[in-house]
Write an enzyme that holds these catalytic residues in place. Structure first.
Site, PDB file in Angstrom:
ATOM      1  N   ASP A   1       0.824  -1.213   0.000  1.00  0.00           N
ATOM      2  CA  ASP A   1       0.000   0.000   0.000  1.00  0.00           C
ATOM      3  C   ASP A   1       0.859   1.265   0.000  1.00  0.00           C
ATOM      4  O   ASP A   1       0.598   2.205  -0.751  1.00  0.00           O
ATOM      5  CB  ASP A   1      -0.947   0.009   1.212  1.00  0.00           C
ATOM      6  CG  ASP A   1      -1.979  -1.110   1.152  1.00  0.00           C
ATOM      7  OD1 ASP A   1      -2.387  -1.482   0.041  1.00  0.00           O
ATOM      8  OD2 ASP A   1      -2.382  -1.614   2.219  1.00  0.00           O
TER       9      ASP A   1
ATOM     10  N   GLU B   1      -9.310  -1.959   4.543  1.00  0.00           N
ATOM     11  CA  GLU B   1      -8.808  -1.493   5.839  1.00  0.00           C
ATOM     12  C   GLU B   1      -9.604  -0.291   6.344  1.00  0.00           C
ATOM     13  O   GLU B   1     -10.004  -0.248   7.506  1.00  0.00           O
ATOM     14  CB  GLU B   1      -7.332  -1.075   5.704  1.00  0.00           C
ATOM     15  CG  GLU B   1      -6.389  -2.237   5.487  1.00  0.00           C
ATOM     16  CD  GLU B   1      -4.971  -1.793   5.166  1.00  0.00           C
ATOM     17  OE1 GLU B   1      -4.066  -2.547   5.475  1.00  0.00           O
ATOM     18  OE2 GLU B   1      -4.785  -0.693   4.589  1.00  0.00           O
TER      19      GLU B   1
END
Length: 268
Positions: free
Chosen positions: A41, A149
Site C-alpha cells: 500500500d 482497511e
C-alpha cells in the site's frame, strides 16, 4: 480477484495522479510525505505521489523493525528515486523515542492489552513524525489505507496511520492495489510479501490478526453490500462473513465522524 475484467488500471492510475495534483494545488502545498513500511500500500501510494511531479518525501520510521520489512522498503525507495527526480527520502529511527515513551508511562499486567496499546502507540509516533516532515516541507501527509482497511474492517490505528491529509487508494480493494502495483512496477518482493502492519515487533501478518485473508474479506464486503448475510453461506465462507461483520461493527468508531454532543438551542 475482483473486477479484473473491468478494472482499467491505466485510467485509474491517471485519475488518481490528477486528483492528487488538483488537491495539492487547491491546498497551496508543495508536495507529499509518505510513510514507507515495505508493504504494497505504501509502495503504490508513494509511486502515485511521485507521478505528480511534486516533491515527494518517503519516510522510513523503524521501531524495533524486522530486517525484511526494512530491506523491502529500502529497495522500493531506491528504485523510486532512480525513476523520479522529485523523490527524496529520510530515515527517522523512532526506537529510542518509543523506549523513552514507555519509561514515562505505567505498564500493565494485562499483556495482550499492553501489546495492542503499544502497537497503536508506535503508529501514533509515526503519524507525529510524518506531520513534522509535512510541516517542514509545506506538504500533505498521504494516507496508505485501502478500502478494506479503511471502510471494511477498520484495520488501522485511529490517529496513527489513520491520521492523514488525503487518501489516494482508499477506494481500491487490496486485489486492485495489487494490480496497480504490478502496473507501476513495484518491486516483486513487496508484491508477494505477506501483508503486515509491522507494529508488534514479530512476524505476525495481517491475516493472523484479522483471522481472514484480504481476498476473503473482500468477498465478504461485496456480499454484505449486495444484501447477503452469514445465513446465505456455509462453512468457511460463513465464518469469514462473521469475521467481517464483527470487525466492521467493532470499528465503526474509526469510520464514522467523531460524535459531537449537540446542546439544545434553548439551553444556550
Amino acid at each position: 480477484m475482483a473486477h479484473s475484467n473491468s478494472f482499467q488500471v491505466e485510467k485509474i492510475n491517471t485519475h488518481i495522479v490528477n486528483w492528487l495534483k488538483d488537491y495539492a494545488a487547491q491546498a497551496h502545498v508543495k508536495g507529499f510525505v509518505v510513510g514507507i513500511s515495505g508493504g504494497i500500500d505504501s509502495a503504490v501510494t508513494s509511486t502515485l505521489c511521485a507521478q505528480t511531479g511534486l516533491p515527494t518525501l518517503c519516510v522510513e520510521m523503524p521501531i524495533h523493525q524486522a530486517a525484511s520489512q526494512v530491506s523491502r522498503g529500502q529497495e522500493h525507495i531506491t528504485q523510486l528515486k532512480q525513476r523520479f527526480a522529485n523523490v527524496s527520502s529520510v530515515v527517522s529511527d523512532l526506537t529510542p523515542v518509543f523506549e523513552t515513551f514507555k519509561q514515562q508511562v505505567p505498564s500493565s499486567d494485562n499483556e495482550a492489552i499492553l501489546n495492542l496499546t503499544l502497537a497503536n502507540t508506535r503508529a501514533r509516533l509515526r503519524m507525529t513524525t510524518l506531520y513534522y516532515f509535512a510541516g517542514l516541507n509545506s506538504a500533505l501527509v498521504a494516507g496508505t489505507g485501502n478500502k478494506i482497511e479503511d471502510f471494511g474492517v477498520g484495520f488501522y490505528t485511529k490517529y496513527g496511520d489513520g491520521g492523514v491529509d488525503l487518501s489516494p487508494i482508499a477506494d481500491l480493494m487490496k486485489s486492485e492495489v495489487r494490480m496497480l502495483a504490478q502496473y507501476l512496477n513495484v518491486p516483486e518482493s513487496i508484491i508477494v510479501a505477506k501483508p503486515t502492519d509491522g507494529l508488534f515487533g514479530d512476524d505476525r501478518s495481517d491475516e493472523d490478526q484479522l483471522g481472514a485473508s484480504y481476498d476473503e474479506l473482500e468477498f465478504a464486503m461485496l456480499a454484505y453490500k449486495k444484501g447477503e448475510t452469514e445465513d446465505d453461506f456455509v462453512g468457511r465462507t460463513r465464518e469469514v462473513m462473521g469475521i467481517y461483520r464483527k470487525l466492521n461493527r467493532a470499528n465503526q468508531h474509526k469510520m464514522n465522524p467523531i460524535p459531537v454532543c449537540n446542546i439544545p438551542e434553548d439551553l444556550k
